[in-house]
Design a protein around this motif. Structure first.
Motif, PDB file in Angstrom:
ATOM      1  N   ASN A 124       6.018   3.918 -13.024  1.00  0.00           N
ATOM      2  CA  ASN A 124       5.518   5.204 -12.133  1.00  0.00           C
ATOM      3  C   ASN A 124       4.259   4.814 -11.262  1.00  0.00           C
ATOM      4  O   ASN A 124       3.234   5.782 -11.245  1.00  0.00           O
ATOM      5  N   ASP A 126       4.061   4.534  -8.386  1.00  0.00           N
ATOM      6  CA  ASP A 126       4.040   5.425  -6.979  1.00  0.00           C
ATOM      7  C   ASP A 126       3.230   6.863  -7.545  1.00  0.00           C
ATOM      8  O   ASP A 126       2.304   7.315  -6.734  1.00  0.00           O
ATOM      9  N   GLU A 127       3.401   7.111  -8.374  1.00  0.00           N
ATOM     10  CA  GLU A 127       3.033   8.543  -8.844  1.00  0.00           C
ATOM     11  C   GLU A 127       1.451   8.296  -9.324  1.00  0.00           C
ATOM     12  O   GLU A 127       0.376   9.241  -8.975  1.00  0.00           O
ATOM     13  N   ARG A 129      -0.408   6.098  -7.810  1.00  0.00           N
ATOM     14  CA  ARG A 129      -1.113   5.921  -6.361  1.00  0.00           C
ATOM     15  C   ARG A 129      -1.135   7.305  -5.872  1.00  0.00           C
ATOM     16  O   ARG A 129      -2.243   7.577  -5.226  1.00  0.00           O
ATOM     17  N   THR A 130      -0.200   8.339  -5.959  1.00  0.00           N
ATOM     18  CA  THR A 130      -0.346   9.505  -5.433  1.00  0.00           C
ATOM     19  C   THR A 130      -1.398  10.270  -5.851  1.00  0.00           C
ATOM     20  O   THR A 130      -2.498  10.832  -5.298  1.00  0.00           O
ATOM     21  N   PHE A 131      -1.470  10.077  -7.401  1.00  0.00           N
ATOM     22  CA  PHE A 131      -2.522  10.872  -8.165  1.00  0.00           C
ATOM     23  C   PHE A 131      -3.984  10.540  -7.876  1.00  0.00           C
ATOM     24  O   PHE A 131      -4.799  11.132  -7.189  1.00  0.00           O
ATOM     25  N   THR A 132      -4.221   9.184  -7.514  1.00  0.00           N
ATOM     26  CA  THR A 132      -5.575   8.614  -7.588  1.00  0.00           C
ATOM     27  C   THR A 132      -5.904   8.743  -6.009  1.00  0.00           C
ATOM     28  O   THR A 132      -7.271   9.163  -5.799  1.00  0.00           O
ATOM     29  N   GLU A 133      -4.976   8.641  -5.073  1.00  0.00           N
ATOM     30  CA  GLU A 133      -5.396   8.989  -3.603  1.00  0.00           C
ATOM     31  C   GLU A 133      -5.720  10.290  -3.699  1.00  0.00           C
ATOM     32  O   GLU A 133      -6.696  10.546  -2.702  1.00  0.00           O
ATOM     33  N   ARG A 134      -5.111  11.026  -4.090  1.00  0.00           N
ATOM     34  CA  ARG A 134      -5.453  12.761  -4.056  1.00  0.00           C
ATOM     35  C   ARG A 134      -6.686  12.861  -4.595  1.00  0.00           C
ATOM     36  O   ARG A 134      -7.693  13.834  -4.042  1.00  0.00           O
ATOM     37  N   TRP A 162      -1.259  -1.484  -5.537  1.00  0.00           N
ATOM     38  CA  TRP A 162      -1.014  -0.521  -6.144  1.00  0.00           C
ATOM     39  C   TRP A 162       0.000  -0.861  -7.636  1.00  0.00           C
ATOM     40  O   TRP A 162      -0.050  -0.531  -8.658  1.00  0.00           O
TER      41      TRP A 162
END
Length: 338
Positions: A124, A126-127, A129-134, A162
């Motif tokens: 996970n 990608d998940e 990365r999405t969480f951290t960038e948000r 990532w």
């Protein structure tokens, strides 16, 4: 309520006797001797007698200035051995894992965290990365860390790969990822670089939640406000006002915060009515764990939960710093009945 059962106390004393570190006792006695002008042999004997007869930990003896207190004054202080007896008797073994494992804790107390969180698992990235960038910045924890160990802060802008970042965190078992808490401006005024937690020790008797002691911890800009990160604490009264300067277990006293210059004795925890109601709510989630040290943070929107400690530990008043020569034990006795 009944008194503590004898068997756990005897086991605890036997274990302490097996593990006693004579050199450590003498070192602590010298510390007390230098600070309070007492002869080292006298302090050593007093420490050993206090430990064996009155359930006083060696570090308790130093932290709470027992060398200068009368017996009556000493009897008002909560100590770690007594706290351990309360934990063993009133925190059911079948439910302690919910507090040991931070991931299990977040899942059970999700409604009170009031922030986003996720678990790192195989595949996970990608998940993550999405969480951290948000979020921009995240706090990552080991699920079984204690006293701030395994807690780290990462910034999305610093991550170039990532997949590698995800693999690194997984390998280090830093798998619990949380949104950074935004603390109330009154806490940020003391130390803006650390989320400053409030430790509220409470006992749920099945009907009512009793707040036994409140300690306000302050950091030094690191990811954690624990003493291992340079943090310290001050005790708060029942209305959330500081009882005096800050201190730690390493002999450091802070009249003002070393970085911000804020006078610690002037601190007032905001939203105390909301804090009391919040602690009562979280204490009822797992009623089988009756004695807990709750770590909360007051935010602009009210208190949020950081974690709960079933082995609550002890935070107490330090007489040589505050001038107050009594502790919180009577509150424990009134609530628990020992």
């Amino acid at each position: 309520m009944s008194r503590f059962s004898l068997a756990p106390r005897l086991r605890y004393l036997a274990d302490r006797a097996r593990r006693i570190d004579v050199a450590s006792v003498i070192e602590r006695a010298r510390e007390a001797s230098e600070q309070h002008g007492k002869a080292v042999p006298v302090v050593v004997v007093d420490m050993l007698w206090s430990a064996g007869r009155h359930n006083v930990g060696f570090q308790d003896y130093i932290d709470y200035d027992f060398a200068i207190l009368t017996k009556a004054e000493r009897d008002t202080f909560m100590t770690h051995p007594v706290s351990n007896q309360i934990s063993q008797q009133y925190d059911h073994p079948d439910y302690r894992h919910l507090f040991h494992d931070k991931a299990e804790f977040d899942a059970r107390f999700d409604a009170f965290l009031k922030r986003e969180w996720m678990l790192i698992t195989e595949g996970n990235a990608d998940e993550l990365r999405t969480f951290t960038e948000r979020q921009g910045t995240i706090v990552v924890k080991e699920t079984h860390g204690q006293a701030g160990t395994g807690v780290h802060r990462y910034h999305a802008a610093d991550v170039a790969d990532w997949t590698a970042f995800h693999a690194e965190l997984l390998a280090k078992k830093q798998v619990l990822v949380e949104e950074v808490i935004r603390q109330h401006e009154d806490l940020a005024a003391v130390c803006p670089g650390t989320v400053n937690t409030t430790r509220i020790t409470a006992f749920f008797d099945g009907e009512k939640t009793h707040i036994l002691a409140i300690a306000q911890k302050f950091g030094r800009g690191a990811v954690s406000d624990q003493m291992s990160f340079g943090g310290f604490y001050t005790m708060l009264d029942e209305n959330g006002h500081s009882m005096g300067p800050g201190y730690d277990s390493h002999g450091h006293v802070h009249v003002t915060h070393p970085d911000s210059g804020f006078p610690i004795a002037d601190f007032q925890l905001p939203m105390m009515d909301e804090v009391r109601a919040f602690v009562d709510q979280v204490a009822r989630v797992v009623p089988q764990i009756q004695y807990v040290g709750w770590d909360i943070v007051v935010t602009p929107d009210g208190p949020v939960l950081v974690e709960g400690n079933w082995g609550a530990g002890v935070y107490e008043n330090k007489p040589s710093v505050t001038g107050i020569r009594t502790g919180h034990k009577p509150r424990y006795q009134a609530a628990i009945g020992f």
